[in-house]
Design an enzyme around this catalytic site. Sequence first.
Site, PDB file in Angstrom:
ATOM      1  N   LYS A  27       0.837  -1.211   0.000  1.00  0.00           N
ATOM      2  CA  LYS A  27       0.000   0.000   0.000  1.00  0.00           C
ATOM      3  C   LYS A  27       0.868   1.256   0.000  1.00  0.00           C
ATOM      4  CE  LYS A  27      -2.731  -0.477   3.625  1.00  0.00           C
ATOM      5  NZ  LYS A  27      -3.883  -0.464   4.554  1.00  0.00           N
TER       6      LYS A  27
ATOM      7  N   LYS B  78       2.776   2.103   2.504  1.00  0.00           N
ATOM      8  CA  LYS B  78       2.718   2.663   3.862  1.00  0.00           C
ATOM      9  C   LYS B  78       3.744   1.963   4.730  1.00  0.00           C
ATOM     10  CE  LYS B  78      -1.701   4.458   5.185  1.00  0.00           C
ATOM     11  NZ  LYS B  78      -2.910   4.287   5.976  1.00  0.00           N
TER      12      LYS B  78
HETATM   13  N1  C2G Z   1     -10.258   7.091   9.087  1.00  0.00           N
HETATM   14  C1  C2G Z   1     -11.241   8.026   9.408  1.00  0.00           C
HETATM   15  N2  C2G Z   1     -10.887   9.279   9.769  1.00  0.00           N
HETATM   16  C2  C2G Z   1      -9.573   9.621   9.813  1.00  0.00           C
HETATM   17  C3  C2G Z   1      -8.577   8.681   9.504  1.00  0.00           C
HETATM   18  C4  C2G Z   1      -8.940   7.401   9.136  1.00  0.00           C
HETATM   19  O1  C2G Z   1     -12.453   7.716   9.360  1.00  0.00           O
HETATM   20  N3  C2G Z   1      -9.261  10.897  10.161  1.00  0.00           N
HETATM   21  C5  C2G Z   1     -10.694   5.749   8.681  1.00  0.00           C
HETATM   22  C6  C2G Z   1     -10.273   5.424   7.251  1.00  0.00           C
HETATM   23  O2  C2G Z   1     -11.211   5.991   6.325  1.00  0.00           O
HETATM   24  C7  C2G Z   1     -10.311   3.894   7.262  1.00  0.00           C
HETATM   25  C8  C2G Z   1      -9.911   3.567   8.715  1.00  0.00           C
HETATM   26  O3  C2G Z   1     -10.065   4.775   9.486  1.00  0.00           O
HETATM   27  O4  C2G Z   1     -11.643   3.428   7.009  1.00  0.00           O
HETATM   28  C9  C2G Z   1      -8.479   3.097   8.817  1.00  0.00           C
HETATM   29  O5  C2G Z   1      -7.653   4.106   8.241  1.00  0.00           O
HETATM   30  P1  C2G Z   1      -6.152   3.677   7.778  1.00  0.00           P
HETATM   31  O6  C2G Z   1      -5.495   2.959   8.875  1.00  0.00           O
HETATM   32  O7  C2G Z   1      -5.528   4.884   7.164  1.00  0.00           O
HETATM   33  O8  C2G Z   1      -6.496   2.600   6.666  1.00  0.00           O
HETATM   34  P2  C2G Z   1      -6.112   2.649   5.110  1.00  0.00           P
HETATM   35  O9  C2G Z   1      -4.666   2.842   4.946  1.00  0.00           O
HETATM   36  O10 C2G Z   1      -7.067   3.567   4.468  1.00  0.00           O
HETATM   37  O11 C2G Z   1      -6.363   1.121   4.686  1.00  0.00           O
HETATM   38  O12 C2G Z   1      -8.188  -2.446   2.214  1.00  0.00           O
HETATM   39  C10 C2G Z   1      -8.435  -1.196   2.791  1.00  0.00           C
HETATM   40  C11 C2G Z   1      -7.184  -0.604   3.365  1.00  0.00           C
HETATM   41  O13 C2G Z   1      -6.512  -1.515   4.218  1.00  0.00           O
HETATM   42  C12 C2G Z   1      -7.534   0.671   4.121  1.00  0.00           C
END
Ligand code: C2G
Length: 133
Positions: free
Chosen positions: A44, A46
């Site tokens: 990803k 990350k």
């Molecule tokens: N999130 C949120 N508000 C934020 C930050 C994150 O609602 N200020 C939500 C994201 O939209 C996501 C969840 O928290 O639904 C987890 O965020 P991340 O850890 O950044 O996940 P991500 O990298 O988007 O991975 O297959 C899907 C991926 O694994 C999603």
Amino acid sequence: MKKVITYGTFDLLHIGHINILRRAKELGDYLIVAVSTDEFNEKKGKKACYSFEDRKKILEAIRYVDMVIPEENWEQKEEDVKKYQIDTFVMGDDWEGKFDHLKELCEVVYLPRTKDISSTQIKDNIKDGKSMG
Ligand code: C2G
């Protein structure tokens, strides 16, 4: 029992994560969180500060979370929805539309992201000696 699932890295746990987990749980009775492995995070683009094991344990300590499984690839969602008999798939709306193909299998809900917070922003603020909020 209504089962909900959501996916993510959940690094440096913050209020945005808690908000989506709370709201996801409110959509059912049982919440499964698929947390990205370190290897999948690389795909990803990350690099989490916390290891997969620690991010898994932190999520397991949250009252809204009933089970934590590894997220190892993009393709496992369909399989997970069938395997765990999921009723509702939830993601933050930064993913709006990206998982609509799952609508054949379950309800797909995109929830508004929490404003002004992200793991990246937390890292930057620490570097700049600033506090959040
Ligand atoms: N999130 C949120 N508000 C934020 C930050 C994150 O609602 N200020 C939500 C994201 O939209 C996501 C969840 O928290 O639904 C987890 O965020 P991340 O850890 O950044 O996940 P991500 O990298 O988007 O991975 O297959 C899907 C991926 O694994 C999603």
